[in-house]
Every structure is written in C-alpha cells, then in structure tokens.
Design an enzyme around this catalytic site. Structure first.
Site, short mmCIF file in Angstrom:
data_model
loop_
_atom_site.label_atom_id
_atom_site.label_comp_id
_atom_site.label_asym_id
_atom_site.label_seq_id
_atom_site.Cartn_x
_atom_site.Cartn_y
_atom_site.Cartn_z
N LEU A 12 0.84 -1.21 0.00
CA LEU A 12 0.00 0.00 0.00
C LEU A 12 0.87 1.24 0.00
O LEU A 12 0.58 2.23 0.67
CB LEU A 12 -0.92 -0.01 1.23
CG LEU A 12 -1.94 -1.15 1.25
CD1 LEU A 12 -2.59 -1.24 2.63
CD2 LEU A 12 -3.01 -0.97 0.18
N GLU A 131 1.80 -4.89 -16.88
CA GLU A 131 1.93 -3.64 -17.65
C GLU A 131 2.71 -2.57 -16.88
O GLU A 131 3.56 -1.86 -17.45
CB GLU A 131 0.53 -3.11 -17.99
CG GLU A 131 0.55 -1.86 -18.84
CD GLU A 131 1.10 -2.12 -20.23
OE1 GLU A 131 0.43 -2.77 -21.03
OE2 GLU A 131 2.24 -1.69 -20.51
N VAL A 134 6.83 -1.99 -16.74
CA VAL A 134 7.69 -1.41 -17.78
C VAL A 134 7.14 -0.05 -18.20
O VAL A 134 6.01 0.06 -18.67
CB VAL A 134 7.76 -2.34 -19.01
CG1 VAL A 134 8.66 -1.74 -20.08
CG2 VAL A 134 8.26 -3.72 -18.62
N GLY A 136 6.06 2.51 -16.61
CA GLY A 136 4.96 3.09 -15.83
C GLY A 136 3.64 3.17 -16.56
O GLY A 136 3.01 2.15 -16.85
N ILE A 138 2.91 4.05 -19.59
CA ILE A 138 2.84 3.81 -21.04
C ILE A 138 2.41 2.36 -21.28
O ILE A 138 3.07 1.44 -20.80
CB ILE A 138 4.22 4.04 -21.72
CG1 ILE A 138 4.77 5.42 -21.36
CG2 ILE A 138 4.12 3.85 -23.22
CD1 ILE A 138 6.18 5.68 -21.92
N LYS A 207 13.53 -3.90 -17.23
CA LYS A 207 12.41 -3.61 -18.13
C LYS A 207 12.73 -4.06 -19.55
O LYS A 207 11.89 -4.63 -20.24
CB LYS A 207 12.11 -2.10 -18.10
CG LYS A 207 11.68 -1.61 -16.72
CD LYS A 207 11.64 -0.09 -16.66
CE LYS A 207 11.40 0.39 -15.23
NZ LYS A 207 11.52 1.82 -15.07
N1 LIG Z 1 6.63 3.99 -7.49
C1 LIG Z 1 6.57 3.96 -8.81
O1 LIG Z 1 6.47 5.00 -9.46
C2 LIG Z 1 6.64 2.64 -9.53
C3 LIG Z 1 6.60 2.63 -10.93
C4 LIG Z 1 6.60 1.41 -11.61
C5 LIG Z 1 6.68 0.24 -10.90
N2 LIG Z 1 6.76 0.27 -9.53
C6 LIG Z 1 6.83 -1.00 -8.82
O2 LIG Z 1 5.69 -1.13 -7.98
C7 LIG Z 1 6.01 -1.87 -6.81
C8 LIG Z 1 5.65 -1.03 -5.59
O3 LIG Z 1 6.37 0.17 -5.64
P1 LIG Z 1 6.04 1.39 -4.65
O4 LIG Z 1 6.78 2.55 -5.17
O5 LIG Z 1 4.59 1.50 -4.43
O6 LIG Z 1 6.76 0.88 -3.33
P2 LIG Z 1 6.60 1.46 -1.85
O7 LIG Z 1 6.01 2.81 -1.86
O8 LIG Z 1 7.90 1.23 -1.17
O9 LIG Z 1 5.51 0.46 -1.21
C9 LIG Z 1 5.80 -0.86 -0.92
C10 LIG Z 1 4.66 -1.41 -0.08
O10 LIG Z 1 4.93 -2.78 0.20
C11 LIG Z 1 4.72 -3.00 1.60
N3 LIG Z 1 5.59 -4.08 2.06
C12 LIG Z 1 6.92 -4.11 2.03
N4 LIG Z 1 7.35 -5.26 2.56
C13 LIG Z 1 6.26 -5.95 2.95
C14 LIG Z 1 6.04 -7.19 3.57
N5 LIG Z 1 7.05 -7.98 3.92
N6 LIG Z 1 4.75 -7.57 3.80
C15 LIG Z 1 3.72 -6.78 3.45
N7 LIG Z 1 3.87 -5.61 2.86
C16 LIG Z 1 5.12 -5.20 2.60
C17 LIG Z 1 5.03 -1.69 2.27
O11 LIG Z 1 4.37 -1.65 3.53
P3 LIG Z 1 4.44 -0.37 4.51
O12 LIG Z 1 3.83 0.77 3.72
O13 LIG Z 1 3.62 -0.74 5.67
O14 LIG Z 1 5.88 -0.16 4.78
C18 LIG Z 1 4.49 -0.69 1.26
O15 LIG Z 1 3.13 -0.46 1.50
C19 LIG Z 1 7.51 -2.19 -6.94
O16 LIG Z 1 7.66 -3.46 -7.53
C20 LIG Z 1 8.02 -1.12 -7.89
O17 LIG Z 1 9.17 -1.52 -8.61
C21 LIG Z 1 6.74 1.45 -8.84
#
Ligand SMILES: NC(=O)c1ccc[n+]([C@@H]2O[C@H](COP(=O)([O-])OP(=O)(O)OC[C@H]3O[C@@H](n4cnc5c(N)ncnc54)[C@H](OP(=O)(O)O)[C@@H]3O)[C@@H](O)[C@H]2O)c1
Length: 428
Positions: A12, A131, A134, A136, A138, A207
C-alpha cells in the site's frame, strides 16, 4: 448484475495506495467499461496504522501477503510490494497455485523469475500481467503483446529510467556536473534506496529484458543484458555530443539478428532531433519497430502514483472483461532460450580519452584502432589540461568486439591517461 471482481492488494505504498484510490473513486467508470463491479476485498502491508491517504477500514487486513494471496474472497492478487524475491515472489507463487490471476508492477521479480512464474500461471490456468512494470503509465506491454502481435519486431528501444534521464537533462540544460545533478535528483526523492538500481542501469535493464522476451518469443534473460550506467558520463561528453548534433541517453536496445539476441542498456548518443533526443526530464519513451507497422513511438510518465496505478488497473480491467493473454505474448512452454549476442550489430562509436603530452601520441592511438580494424571518421584534440590532452574520436561503423580489442591495446601505447569512455551512436 454481474459478480464483482474482487481484488487482494499486497503493498500500500505509492502504487498500492494509488490503485485503491482508483477503485474507490472511479467505481462507476470501471464497472461501465468492464461490465462488472471491481472491488477490494483485502489488503496487506507492513504497518497497519500508517495513514495512506485513502480509507482502508472496509477491507480485511492481512499482515502476510501470502495469506492474502490464498483468501477465498480474492479473485485477483495484485502484488505491489516489490523486490525480486521475499514476500513478493512467495505471494505471487501462492496466488497462482491457488488459481488466482495476478497483476504486478514488479519488474525485478519478473526479470529474475519471469519464465518460472509464466509457466506456473499457465499450469494453473491463470493469467499473470505486468503492464506497470515497464515504463509506468505507457501501455507498452499491451502494444507489443496485442496490438503489434502480427509484426516481426526488428528493434525495441527505450529510455525507461526517468531518474537517469532527469540527471542527464540537468547536466545538459543546467550545466551541472554528474555529482551535482545526482545530488539534485536525490534531494527531490527521485532515486531508489539503492541508487545503483537507477544510475547503474539495473532497473531499466529489468524492463528491457521483459520487452525483449515479448518481442522475440524468448525466455526472459536479464543476466545477458549488457549493463552500463551513467556514472562515467562527464559534462564534456554531453557538450561534445551536443556539438555533433547528438544527445546522450541511457538507452535500452534489443534486437534479434542472425548472430543472436542483443540486449543492452547503456549510455548512447542519439540524434538530437529524434524523438528520443528530444525527451527531456523524467519522462519515458519506448520506440518499437515492426516489419509491417514501421516505427511506433510511445511517450509518457514512467513512474508515480497515478501513471503506475493506471497501468495496474488496465490489467485488472482486462481480467474483468475476460481477456486472457499469455504472460509474454506466447505460451510459456514455447518461449525459447535466447542465443545471446554481445552488441554485434556494427555502429559508429564516440570515444573520449586523455592523451599524454608526448610526441606521436595521437598516431599511436590511431594505429591501435587501425590494427583492430576500427577506422576513424572524425577526431578532435583539445588543449592540454594537467599534462594530458582530451581527445575525441568518432569511429566509422564497427563492432563493439573490434572496439574492445583496440581499447585493450591502449594501455600498451603508454600515451592514454585513465580509462577512455566509449559510447555507441544509435541510429534512430
Ligand atoms: N513507485 C513507482 O512509481 C513505480 C513505478 C513502476 C513500478 N513500480 C513498482 O511497484 C512496486 C511497488 O512500488 P512502490 O513505489 O509502491 O513501493 P513502496 O512505496 O515502497 O511500497 C511498498 C509497499 O509494500 C509494503 N511491504 C513491504 N514489505 C512488505 C512485507 N514484507 N509484507 C507486506 N507488505 C510489505 C510496504 O508496507 P508499509 O507501507 O507498511 O511499509 C508498502 O506499502 C515495486 O515493484 C516497484 O518496482 C513502482
């Protein structure tokens, strides 16, 4: 009324909270377009008490994403935890084994375990969609897998790490050194906790490995992506490139030639007037070339809450509509192991080096290049700085292998100071 499609969302953070917001705020639109309501049954993260900017009280809570994945009231498991192993991998495997469709934004997970997970999905008659992993927002996976499915893909190129593009753009437009631009990106919160994932090209390499699997029907092969980060780019490289009508981009390129599959993520020179050359700041761009369609250019936000959640929900909507697509655009059992080929397609190269203030220094370098079969297209020498003169060479088309032979011979010339920088000039 159709049954709702029930989501279990693990993670989350930026993306997970964004997905919950879309499900809540766009419920009517999602239902109208997919033909059935989309609802969240349960969620999971580490800290139950954290304010995520969206009400979560009506959803069941699981501390462990693996338990969430197996719940009876979850139809689709949405993995937004991140990481190539650990809870992300364990929970995706658990969901697929329990017969649930999976949507993930996790490029690291798929770059390392994509083949095994695609096989597991198909063995359990599930779909595994990614989707958001890779570029974001797009919809490049959909474009390659579906819209361009009738094309032989001749080349895929992409600027797919917004942070690197931001740093390079600030060096170019703001005249900042690499260290200054890096510090600025850091202060803005653009860098991953481990910055090497960004500036070392690893994140973008993940990616690229996913795109090449779809483009060429090969098993994901991240280990054979040639990775080079942007850490050795100096402001003078940016300026020289500019003088010659080029921009420097961290560019992913994959293509299949008679020699095998080439996958590289490295700083390259691209024409300044091309769409890739004009891509400034944190934006992403993917260029796909197909034998029937010609060149497609897709540009947009590669990260951030809204764009990434948009891509996740696109996959969820497909599942709600009953669209079933194989993970990498072909049955997992038919994906072949790629024959790896290291940058074998000839290209001109940009070389920057410093030469000692000794008679005949330039001739020695020219001779080392000539003996390796690399011919010089143009060359410039600048005034000496601390006993060494910066020299810039643009070669005619050559292979990276031939260039490497020349680079390996440079130390024996006794005139090359430090390590030269060699960048491919990609025709786009
Ligand atoms: N951010 C971007 O713009 C973006 C773009 C493309 C792809 N992604 C991909 O999307 C995914 C999420 O990215 P994000 O940026 O949203 O990451 P983030 O903000 O760090 O959120 C990660 C979430 O995972 C939870 N988490 C971590 N370890 C956990 C565990 N052991 N058990 C349960 N929950 C756990 C965290 O909980 P807490 O909040 O309680 O710490 C947090 O809510 C990743 O694979 C990332 O590469 C992100």
């Amino acid at each position: 009324m159709s049954d709702p499609l029930r989501l279990g969302i693990a993670g989350l953070g930026t993306v997970g909270a964004g997905v919950v917001k879309i499900v809540r705020q766009k419920a009517a639109l999602l239902e109208a377009r997919s033909g059935r309501p989309i609802a969240v049954s349960a969620v999971s993260a580490r800290n139950r008490d954290k304010d995520r900017g969206v009400p979560l009280g009506s959803y069941a809570w699981e501390d462990d994403p693996v338990s969430l994945a197996a719940r009876d009231d979850v139809d689709v498991f949405v993995e937004l935890v991140g990481g190539s192993d650990g809870p992300a991998k364990a929970s995706v495997e658990a969901a697929l084994k329990a017969g649930k469709d999976v949507v993930t934004a996790n490029k690291a997970l798929l770059a390392h375990h994509g083949q095994a997970l695609a096989e597991l999905a198909e063995a359990n008659d599930c779909v595994l969609r990614f989707e958001a992993a890779v570029a974001g927002g797009i919809p490049v996976i959909k474009a390659l897998t579906e819209g361009l499915a009738a094309n032989e893909i001749t080349r895929v190129m992409g600027v797919m790490n917004g942070t690197c593009n931001y740093i390079l753009t600030r060096m170019e437009n703001g005249g900042l050194t690499y260290a200054e631009a890096f510090a600025e990106a850091d202060a803005l919160g653009y860098l991953e906790a481990d910055p090497e994932l960004d500036v070392g090209g690893i994140d973008a390499g993940h990616k690229l490995a996913l795109l090449s699997s779809i483009a060429y029907g090969t098993q994901v092969d991240f280990d054979n992506v040639e990775l080079e980060g942007i850490g050795r780019i100096r402001i003078e490289d940016i300026r020289q490139a500019c003088d010659m009508g080029y921009k420097i981009k961290l560019l992913g390129v994959c293509r299949l030639s008679g020699r095998g599959l080439e996958q590289s993520m490295s700083p390259c020179l691209v024409p300044a007037t091309s769409p890739l050359g004009q891509l400034d700041g944190g934006t992403n761009m993917v260029v796909i070339e197909g034998d029937q369609v010609g060149q497609i250019v897709m540009r947009g936000a590669g990260a951030g809450e809204g764009p990434t959640a948009s891509a996740v929900m696109g996959d969820v909507m497909d599942i709600a509509r009953g669209t079933r697509v194989t993970t990498f655009g072909a049955p997992a059992s038919k994906l072949v192991k790629a024959q790896h080929s290291r940058a074998a397609t000839p290209a001109p190269y940009y070389l920057r080096m410093a030469l000692a203030d000794k008679p005949g220094a330039l001739a020695k370098v020219a001779s080392a290049l000539g003996e390796a079969g690399v011919s010089i297209h143009r060359m410039r020498q600048y005034d000496h700085v601390n006993e060494a003169a910066p020299v810039l060479i643009v070669t005619h088309k050559t292979t990276r292998a031939a260039l490497d032979v020349a680079l390996a011979a440079f130390p024996a010339t006794g005139v090359v100071v430090g390590e030269p920088v060699a960048l491919r000039i990609e025709a786009v």
